[in-house]
Scaffold this active site. Structure first.
Site, PDB file in Angstrom:
ATOM      1  N   ARG A  50       0.719  -1.230  -0.184  1.00 18.27           N
ATOM      2  CA  ARG A  50       0.050  -0.064   0.017  1.00 18.27           C
ATOM      3  C   ARG A  50       0.973   1.272  -0.005  1.00 18.27           C
ATOM      4  O   ARG A  50       0.265   2.205  -0.557  1.00 18.27           O
ATOM      5  CB  ARG A  50      -0.921  -0.129   1.080  1.00 18.27           C
ATOM      6  CG  ARG A  50      -2.009   0.783   0.953  1.00 18.27           C
ATOM      7  CD  ARG A  50      -3.422   0.669   1.887  1.00 18.27           C
ATOM      8  NE  ARG A  50      -2.821   0.640   3.157  1.00 18.27           N
ATOM      9  CZ  ARG A  50      -3.057  -0.086   4.243  1.00 18.27           C
ATOM     10  NH1 ARG A  50      -3.938  -1.213   4.050  1.00 18.27           N
ATOM     11  NH2 ARG A  50      -2.534   0.055   5.450  1.00 18.27           N
ATOM     12  N   TYR A 106     -16.496  21.185 -10.712  1.00 19.61           N
ATOM     13  CA  TYR A 106     -16.885  20.004 -11.400  1.00 19.61           C
ATOM     14  C   TYR A 106     -17.804  19.388 -10.811  1.00 19.61           C
ATOM     15  O   TYR A 106     -17.989  19.376  -9.365  1.00 19.61           O
ATOM     16  CB  TYR A 106     -15.331  19.103 -11.351  1.00 19.61           C
ATOM     17  CG  TYR A 106     -15.790  17.734 -11.763  1.00 19.61           C
ATOM     18  CD1 TYR A 106     -15.878  17.603 -13.306  1.00 19.61           C
ATOM     19  CD2 TYR A 106     -15.347  16.486 -11.092  1.00 19.61           C
ATOM     20  CE1 TYR A 106     -15.902  16.226 -13.868  1.00 19.61           C
ATOM     21  CE2 TYR A 106     -15.586  15.119 -11.599  1.00 19.61           C
ATOM     22  CZ  TYR A 106     -15.746  15.014 -12.859  1.00 19.61           C
ATOM     23  OH  TYR A 106     -15.787  13.948 -13.506  1.00 19.61           O
ATOM     24  N   ASP A 178      -8.615  22.541  -7.996  1.00 21.24           N
ATOM     25  CA  ASP A 178      -8.675  21.312  -9.079  1.00 21.24           C
ATOM     26  C   ASP A 178      -8.049  21.847 -10.347  1.00 21.24           C
ATOM     27  O   ASP A 178      -8.432  22.937 -10.809  1.00 21.24           O
ATOM     28  CB  ASP A 178     -10.135  20.941  -9.538  1.00 21.24           C
ATOM     29  CG  ASP A 178     -10.500  20.092 -10.476  1.00 21.24           C
ATOM     30  OD1 ASP A 178      -9.414  19.754 -11.227  1.00 21.24           O
ATOM     31  OD2 ASP A 178     -11.459  19.434 -10.595  1.00 21.24           O
ATOM     32  N   LYS A 203      -7.030  12.904 -17.366  1.00 19.89           N
ATOM     33  CA  LYS A 203      -7.330  13.738 -18.739  1.00 19.89           C
ATOM     34  C   LYS A 203      -5.935  13.854 -19.323  1.00 19.89           C
ATOM     35  O   LYS A 203      -5.479  12.763 -20.143  1.00 19.89           O
ATOM     36  CB  LYS A 203      -7.857  14.895 -18.123  1.00 19.89           C
ATOM     37  CG  LYS A 203      -8.949  14.684 -17.091  1.00 19.89           C
ATOM     38  CD  LYS A 203     -10.188  14.277 -17.716  1.00 19.89           C
ATOM     39  CE  LYS A 203     -11.370  13.895 -16.865  1.00 19.89           C
ATOM     40  NZ  LYS A 203     -11.899  14.848 -16.132  1.00 19.89           N
TER      41      LYS A 203
END
Ligand SMILES: *Cc1c(COP(=O)(O)O)cnc(C)c1O
Length: 381
Positions: A50, A106, A178, A203
Site C-alpha cells: 500500500r 466540477y 482542481d 485527462k
C-alpha cells in the site's frame, strides 16, 4: 535542467546497466529476514504494497518534480483526488466552519460538498468564480477550506488564484485547487500559494483514455499532513495504471502543445462563425479573463467551450451528433477529439448561467487540425 528535460527523465531507474523504464512490481507483500527487520528496517525500506512499490513511487516522484512539491499522493480517480485534498485540508475540529466552493466546480465534486461536508459539520457556501480578492469578505465567517478550479468546469472562468489563496491563508483557511485543465504544466498553483493541488491524471497526463487516476501535490506543512492522511485513508492505485500514467507524463508537454495550438486555431474559427455567439476559451483576446489568464498560465490546453447563437439545447445536441471525428463522450485530454453538450450538467447557485443558446464543450485531440475544422464546419452547416 529545464522542466521538459526533468519530466522526460523523472522516475527512471538510476543504474547505468538497468532497463530504461521502471519495472511493474505487483505485490501486496514484502518479506523480511527477521522480526527486527520487519518492524524496524534499517535503512528504512518499503515494507508493504500500500505504501507504493515500483512504478508508483517513480510516478509520485515525477509528479512531485512537475509541481516542485514535497509530497504527492496518488488517488484512484480524479474525483477521489479532489476529495482526498478536501478531507486532508479540513482541520481536526471542523465543526461549525464553512467551506467556500467555486460555483464553477466540477459537478461530482459539488455533490460531495453538498452531501458529505455537512457530515463533518462543515457548510458548503458557493462563491462567484470571478470574486478575486473580494473573497476576503466571505472569509470573515470561520472557514475550513476554499476550493478553486481554474478555468472552471464547463464555463471556463479564470480565477485570480494568487489573490484567493492569499486571502484564504490570511484568514487561517486551507486552499485546494482542481488543477486538471493545466495538468500542472501550464500553471503551478503551489507557486501561486495554493496549499493542495489536485488533478485528474485521467485527462491530460494519462492522455490515452485508458485508465483513471488522480494526484494531490503539496509543499511544507500541507505536504506533511497529506502524507499522513494518505496513509490513514488507505488509498492505492494499481502499478499497471501507474506505469501507463508515467508513460503518459513523458509526452505530456508535446501533446498539450499540439492540443493547445489546434484548440486555439479552432476557437478562432468558431469565433468567426455566424452560428456561434461566444467562445469560452481563456486564450482568446475576447475572453473576459484573458489578462488574468496570461498573468497566471503559460499556455492553453485543448479543452474549451462555445455557445451557439439562438440554438436551443436539443438543437445543440443534434449538431454534436452530426460530427464524425469529434465523438460524444465525457472526459477530455485524450489523443482523440471529443464533444460534450453541457446544458444538462450545469448547476449554479452563486451566479446564474445565462447563455444565448446551447453550450458545447470540445476537447481538441491530436488529429490534423484541418480535418477537425472541416468536421465542425459541416456539422454547424
Ligand atoms: C474529469 C474531471 C475530474 C474527475 O476525474 P475522474 O478521473 O474522472 O474521476 C475532476 N475534475 C475535473 C475538472 C474533471 O474534468
Amino acid at each position: 535542467m529545464k522542466r521538459d528535460t526533468r519530466l522526460i527523465h523523472s522516475g527512471q531507474p538510476r543504474r547505468s546497466d538497468d532497463l530504461v523504464n521502471p519495472p511493474i512490481e505487483r505485490a501486496s507483500t514484502v518479506v523480511a529476514p527477521s522480526t527486527a527487520e520487519l518492524y524496524n528496517p534499517t535503512p528504512p525500506r518499503r515494507h508493504y504494497g500500500r505504501g507504493g512499490l515500483s512504478p508508483n513511487t517513480e510516478l509520485r516522484d515525477a509528479i512531485a518534480q512537475l509541481y516542485e512539491a514535497d509530497h504527492v499522493a496518488l488517488a484512484q480517480s480524479g474525483l477521489a483526488s479532489v476529495i482526498l485534498a478536501l478531507r486532508t485540508a479540513l482541520p481536526d475540529q471542523p465543526s461549525g466552519l464553512q467551506a467556500l466552493i467555486t460555483d464553477s466546480a466540477y459537478g461530482p465534486v459539488r455533490r460531495f460538498c453538498d452531501e458529505e461536508l455537512p457530515r463533518y459539520g462543515v457548510t458548503p457556501v458557493y462563491y462567484d468564480p470571478r470574486i478575486g480578492a473580494d473573497i476576503a469578505r466571505l472569509l470573515e465567517q470561520p472557514t475550513a477550506v476554499v476550493l478553486l478550479e481554474a478555468p472552471g468546469s464547463l464555463t471556463f472562468e479564470v480565477q485570480d488564484i494568487a489573490a484567493i489563496a492569499r486571502a484564504a491563508r490570511d484568514a487561517g483557511a486551507a486552499s485546494v485547487i482542481d488543477d486538471t485543465w493545466s495538468a500542472g504544466l501550464l500553471m503551478n498553483p503551489l507557486e501561486l500559494g495554493v496549499d493542495y493541488a489536485a488533478q485528474a491524471l485521467t485527462k491530460y497526463v494519462g492522455g490515452h483514455s485508458d485508465f483513471l487516476m488522480g494526484a494531490v501535490a503539496a509543499r511544507g506543512d500541507a505536504a506533511a499532513r497529506l502524507k499522513d492522511k494518505d496513509v490513514l485513508f488507505g488509498g492505492h492505485v494499481s502499478p499497471d495504471d501507474a506505469y501507463l500514467c508515467l508513460r503518459g507524463l513523458r509526452t505530456l508537454s508535446l501533446r498539450i502543445e499540439r492540443s493547445g495550438a489546434s484548440g486555439l486555431a479552432i476557437a478562432r474559427q468558431l469565433e468567426a462563425h455566424p452560428k456561434v455567439s461566444r467562445v469560452l476559451h481563456p486564450g482568446l483576446e475576447s475572453h473576459p479573463d484573458h489578462a488574468l489568464f496570461n498573468r497566471q498560465f503559460s499556455g492553453s490546453s485543448g479543452c474549451f467551450a462555445f455557445v451557439l447563437d439562438g440554438v436551443d439545447a436539443r438543437a445543440g445536441e443534434a449538431i454534436a451528433e452530426a460530427l464524425h471525428l469529434f465523438r460524444l463522450g465525457f472526459s477530455w485530454g485524450g489523443y482523440e477529439s471529443l464533444i460534450l453538450p453541457c446544458d444538462r450538467q450545469i448547476r449554479r447557485t452563486a451566479v446564474p448561467w445565462n447563455a444565448e443558446g446551447a453550450l458545447l464543450r470540445l476537447s481538441v485531440g491530436l488529429e490534423d487540425v484541418d480535418d477537425l475544422w472541416a468536421d465542425l464546419a459541416q456539422a454547424l452547416g
